[in-house]
Design a protein around this motif. Structure first.
Motif, PDB file in Angstrom:
ATOM      1  N   GLN A 188       0.853  -1.179   0.000  1.00 31.18           N
ATOM      2  CA  GLN A 188       0.000   0.000   0.000  1.00 31.18           C
ATOM      3  C   GLN A 188       0.899   1.242   0.000  1.00 31.18           C
ATOM      4  N   THR A 189       0.338   2.388  -0.328  1.00 26.26           N
ATOM      5  CA  THR A 189       1.159   3.585  -0.480  1.00 26.26           C
ATOM      6  C   THR A 189       1.144   4.508   0.736  1.00 26.26           C
ATOM      7  N   SER A 190       0.372   4.170   1.770  1.00 26.92           N
ATOM      8  CA  SER A 190       0.280   5.048   2.941  1.00 26.92           C
ATOM      9  C   SER A 190      -0.223   4.244   4.131  1.00 26.92           C
ATOM     10  N   ASP A 191      -0.040   4.813   5.314  1.00 28.83           N
ATOM     11  CA  ASP A 191      -0.550   4.159   6.523  1.00 28.83           C
ATOM     12  C   ASP A 191      -2.067   4.045   6.480  1.00 28.83           C
ATOM     13  N   SER A 192      -2.743   5.078   5.984  1.00 32.47           N
ATOM     14  CA  SER A 192      -4.203   5.020   5.932  1.00 32.47           C
ATOM     15  C   SER A 192      -4.674   3.936   4.967  1.00 32.47           C
ATOM     16  N   ALA A 193      -3.976   3.771   3.845  1.00 28.14           N
ATOM     17  CA  ALA A 193      -4.329   2.694   2.909  1.00 28.14           C
ATOM     18  C   ALA A 193      -4.098   1.332   3.546  1.00 28.14           C
ATOM     19  N   ARG A 194      -2.997   1.190   4.301  1.00 23.73           N
ATOM     20  CA  ARG A 194      -2.732  -0.084   4.976  1.00 23.73           C
ATOM     21  C   ARG A 194      -3.819  -0.402   6.003  1.00 23.73           C
ATOM     22  N   ALA A 195      -4.246   0.612   6.746  1.00 28.77           N
ATOM     23  CA  ALA A 195      -5.287   0.386   7.745  1.00 28.77           C
ATOM     24  C   ALA A 195      -6.610   0.001   7.084  1.00 28.77           C
ATOM     25  N   PHE A 196      -6.932   0.667   5.988  1.00 27.01           N
ATOM     26  CA  PHE A 196      -8.196   0.411   5.296  1.00 27.01           C
ATOM     27  C   PHE A 196      -8.217  -0.997   4.708  1.00 27.01           C
ATOM     28  N   VAL A 197      -7.157  -1.371   4.016  1.00 24.61           N
ATOM     29  CA  VAL A 197      -7.075  -2.715   3.441  1.00 24.61           C
ATOM     30  C   VAL A 197      -7.034  -3.759   4.546  1.00 24.61           C
ATOM     31  N   GLY A 198      -6.341  -3.437   5.649  1.00 24.88           N
ATOM     32  CA  GLY A 198      -6.268  -4.372   6.764  1.00 24.88           C
ATOM     33  C   GLY A 198      -7.620  -4.701   7.353  1.00 24.88           C
ATOM     34  N   THR A 199      -8.543  -3.729   7.322  1.00 21.13           N
ATOM     35  CA  THR A 199      -9.909  -3.991   7.787  1.00 21.13           C
ATOM     36  C   THR A 199     -10.529  -5.141   7.013  1.00 21.13           C
ATOM     37  N   LYS A 200     -10.325  -5.148   5.709  1.00 19.69           N
ATOM     38  CA  LYS A 200     -10.908  -6.203   4.872  1.00 19.69           C
ATOM     39  C   LYS A 200     -10.268  -7.560   5.155  1.00 19.69           C
ATOM     40  N   PHE A 201      -8.957  -7.592   5.224  1.00 19.43           N
ATOM     41  CA  PHE A 201      -8.286  -8.886   5.345  1.00 19.43           C
ATOM     42  C   PHE A 201      -8.490  -9.526   6.715  1.00 19.43           C
ATOM     43  N   ALA A 202      -8.936  -8.734   7.690  1.00 17.98           N
ATOM     44  CA  ALA A 202      -9.245  -9.285   9.010  1.00 17.98           C
ATOM     45  C   ALA A 202     -10.733  -9.543   9.199  1.00 17.98           C
ATOM     46  N   ASP A 203     -11.519  -9.367   8.136  1.00 17.34           N
ATOM     47  CA  ASP A 203     -12.985  -9.340   8.234  1.00 17.34           C
ATOM     48  C   ASP A 203     -13.581 -10.559   7.540  1.00 17.34           C
ATOM     49  N   LEU A 204     -13.579 -11.703   8.223  1.00 17.87           N
ATOM     50  CA  LEU A 204     -13.984 -12.940   7.565  1.00 17.87           C
ATOM     51  C   LEU A 204     -15.455 -12.967   7.197  1.00 17.87           C
ATOM     52  N   ASP A 205     -16.333 -12.328   7.973  1.00 16.83           N
ATOM     53  CA  ASP A 205     -17.766 -12.399   7.662  1.00 16.83           C
ATOM     54  C   ASP A 205     -18.290 -11.143   6.976  1.00 16.83           C
ATOM     55  N   GLY A 206     -17.434 -10.168   6.722  1.00 19.46           N
ATOM     56  CA  GLY A 206     -17.844  -8.969   6.002  1.00 19.46           C
ATOM     57  C   GLY A 206     -18.514  -7.911   6.842  1.00 19.46           C
ATOM     58  N   SER A 207     -18.710  -8.168   8.115  1.00 17.87           N
ATOM     59  CA  SER A 207     -19.470  -7.228   8.937  1.00 17.87           C
ATOM     60  C   SER A 207     -18.707  -5.927   9.179  1.00 17.87           C
ATOM     61  N   ALA A 208     -17.402  -5.995   9.340  1.00 18.58           N
ATOM     62  CA  ALA A 208     -16.623  -4.783   9.620  1.00 18.58           C
ATOM     63  C   ALA A 208     -16.629  -3.840   8.417  1.00 18.58           C
ATOM     64  N   VAL A 209     -16.450  -4.408   7.225  1.00 15.21           N
ATOM     65  CA  VAL A 209     -16.478  -3.572   6.021  1.00 15.21           C
ATOM     66  C   VAL A 209     -17.848  -2.965   5.817  1.00 15.21           C
ATOM     67  N   GLN A 210     -18.903  -3.756   6.006  1.00 13.29           N
ATOM     68  CA  GLN A 210     -20.247  -3.227   5.815  1.00 13.29           C
ATOM     69  C   GLN A 210     -20.582  -2.143   6.838  1.00 13.29           C
ATOM     70  N   ALA A 211     -20.138  -2.339   8.064  1.00 10.15           N
ATOM     71  CA  ALA A 211     -20.376  -1.318   9.081  1.00 10.15           C
ATOM     72  C   ALA A 211     -19.692  -0.011   8.707  1.00 10.15           C
ATOM     73  N   LEU A 212     -18.517  -0.122   8.106  1.00 12.30           N
ATOM     74  CA  LEU A 212     -17.779   1.072   7.692  1.00 12.30           C
ATOM     75  C   LEU A 212     -18.428   1.742   6.491  1.00 12.30           C
ATOM     76  N   THR A 213     -18.674   0.980   5.444  1.00 13.96           N
ATOM     77  CA  THR A 213     -19.142   1.604   4.200  1.00 13.96           C
ATOM     78  C   THR A 213     -20.589   2.071   4.295  1.00 13.96           C
ATOM     79  N   ARG A 214     -21.387   1.490   5.180  1.00 11.69           N
ATOM     80  CA  ARG A 214     -22.748   1.993   5.351  1.00 11.69           C
ATOM     81  C   ARG A 214     -22.765   3.427   5.852  1.00 11.69           C
ATOM     82  N   THR A 215     -21.752   3.799   6.620  1.00 12.61           N
ATOM     83  CA  THR A 215     -21.724   5.168   7.128  1.00 12.61           C
ATOM     84  C   THR A 215     -21.510   6.167   6.000  1.00 12.61           C
ATOM     85  N   TRP A 216     -20.952   5.723   4.884  1.00 19.04           N
ATOM     86  CA  TRP A 216     -20.696   6.631   3.756  1.00 19.04           C
ATOM     87  C   TRP A 216     -21.957   6.993   2.989  1.00 19.04           C
ATOM     88  N   VAL A 217     -22.999   6.192   3.151  1.00 24.89           N
ATOM     89  CA  VAL A 217     -24.237   6.450   2.391  1.00 24.89           C
ATOM     90  C   VAL A 217     -25.388   6.828   3.318  1.00 24.89           C
TER      91      VAL A 217
END
Length: 279
Positions: free
Chosen positions: A248-277
Motif C-alpha cells: 500500500q502507499t500510505s498508513d491510511s491505505a494499509r489500515a483500510f485494506v487491513g480492515t478487509k483482510f481481518a474481516d472474515l464475515d464482512g461485517s466490519a467492512v459493511q459497518a464502515l461503508t454503510r456510514t458513507w451512504v
C-alpha cells in the motif's frame, strides 16, 4: 550494468507522471506512455524541470494494435524490457440500476482488460530479462465501496489476476506485485467528470445515498496523499531487490485494506461503508 528498461502506462498526469519522473531519477530508462500524446506537455515540462529524460510514446491499453506497436518499438529500440508498470486507469461513480451494461463493460476494458492485454504483450520480454510487473491497483481492489461497483469489480479482478499470475510468473523468473493507493490528490478524480449536483438530481431513489457518499469521499480526498508520495511507494516496489506481492502507499491505505483482510464475515467492512451512504 545497463539501466533497466521500464515501460509505464498512463503517465500524462497524477501518479503515472510522478512514477515516470521518479523511475528516471532512480536510473531507469523510462518509456512513458499515454493514450493521447497531446497531453504529453506536462510530463515533458516536469522531466525538463527535474533534469531527467523520459521517452514519451503513444499507448492506448484498450487498443490491441496500439499495444503491439508500442511493444514492437521497445524491441526495435532496446532489444529488451525489464519492467512493466501498469498504471493506466479511469475512475467511475455509479450504481448498477442507473447505468448500462455497456458502461460497466467500458470500465472493465480500461481498468482490467487493458492491464491484462499489456501484461500479456510484455511477458515474453520480461521472461527473457527476468523482469517484473508492478500494477497500480487501489484500496478499491480490496474493499468494495458504495457507488463504485464497476470500478471496484475491475480492481478486484486485477488483484485476482495478478495474485494468481504471481506464482506462475515466478517459475520463469518474473516477479509480480500490486500496489494499492488510497485517496490521492491527482487529476484522477477530476478526470471522471463528475457534477455532484447533477448526479444526485439524476440518481432517483439513490439520491440521498449518493449525496452521502459524495460528501464522505470529498472529505477523504481533502486529506489525500500527494501523487509524488504515492509514486514514491510504487517506485520503491519497482526497485526493491525482493518486491512484495502486495503493498500500500500510505498508513491510511494499509489500515483500510487491513480492515478487509481481518474481516472474515464482512461485517466490519459493511459497518464502515454503510456510514458513507447515511443520509
Amino acid at each position: 550494468m545497463t539501466s533497466p528498461i521500464t515501460l509505464i502506462t498512463g503517465t500524462s498526469s497524477g501518479i503515472g507522471l510522478e512514477i515516470a519522473l521518479q523511475s528516471a531519477a532512480a536510473g531507469h530508462t523510462v518509456i512513458a506512455t499515454m493514450r493521447d500524446l497531446a497531453k504529453a506537455g506536462a510530463l515533458r515540462d516536469a522531466a525538463s524541470a527535474n533534469g531527467v529524460t523520459v521517452d514519451i510514446r503513444q499507448l492506448d491499453v484498450t487498443d490491441p494494435a496500439s499495444i503491439d506497436a508500442c511493444v514492437a518499438s521497445v524491441i526495435a529500440d532496446h532489444g529488451r524490457l525489464d519492467a512493466l508498470v501498469n498504471n493506466a486507469g479511469a475512475g467511475h461513480v455509479a450504481t448498477i440500476e442507473n447505468e448500462t451494461l455497456d458502461d460497466v463493460r467500458q470500465v472493465m476494458e480500461v481498468n482490467f482488460f487493458g492491464v491484462v492485454a499489456v501484461t500479456k504483450a510484455a511477458m515474453p520480454l520480461l521472461r527473457a530479462s527476468g523482469g517484473r510487473v508492478v500494477t497500480v491497483s487501489s484500496v478499491g481492489g480490496a474493499v468494495g465501496q458504495p457507488f463504485s461497483e464497476a470500478y471496484c469489480a475491475a480492481k478486484f479482478a486485477v488483484e485476482g489476476f495478478m495474485e494468481s499470475l504471481a506464482p506462475v510468473a515466478a517459475t520463469v523468473g518474473v516477479r509480480v506485485s500490486v500496489v494499492e493507493p488510497g485517496a490521492v490528490a491527482s487529476e484522477f478524480v477530476p478526470n471522471i467528470g463528475l457534477s455532484s449536483a447533477k448526479m444526485v438530481a439524476e440518481a432517483g431513489a439513490y439520491g440521498p445515498a449518493l449525496a452521502g457518499y459524495l460528501a464522505a469521499s470529498g472529505s477523504s480526498f481533502s486529506k489525500a496523499q500527494s501523487s509524488a508520495d504515492a509514486a514514491a511507494a510504487i517506485v520503491a516496489v519497482l526497485v526493491a531487490d525482493a518486491p512484495p506481492a502486495r503493498a500500500q502507499t500510505s498508513d491510511s491505505a494499509r489500515a483500510f485494506v487491513g480492515t478487509k483482510f481481518a474481516d472474515l464475515d464482512g461485517s466490519a467492512v459493511q459497518a464502515l461503508t454503510r456510514t458513507w451512504v447515511a443520509g
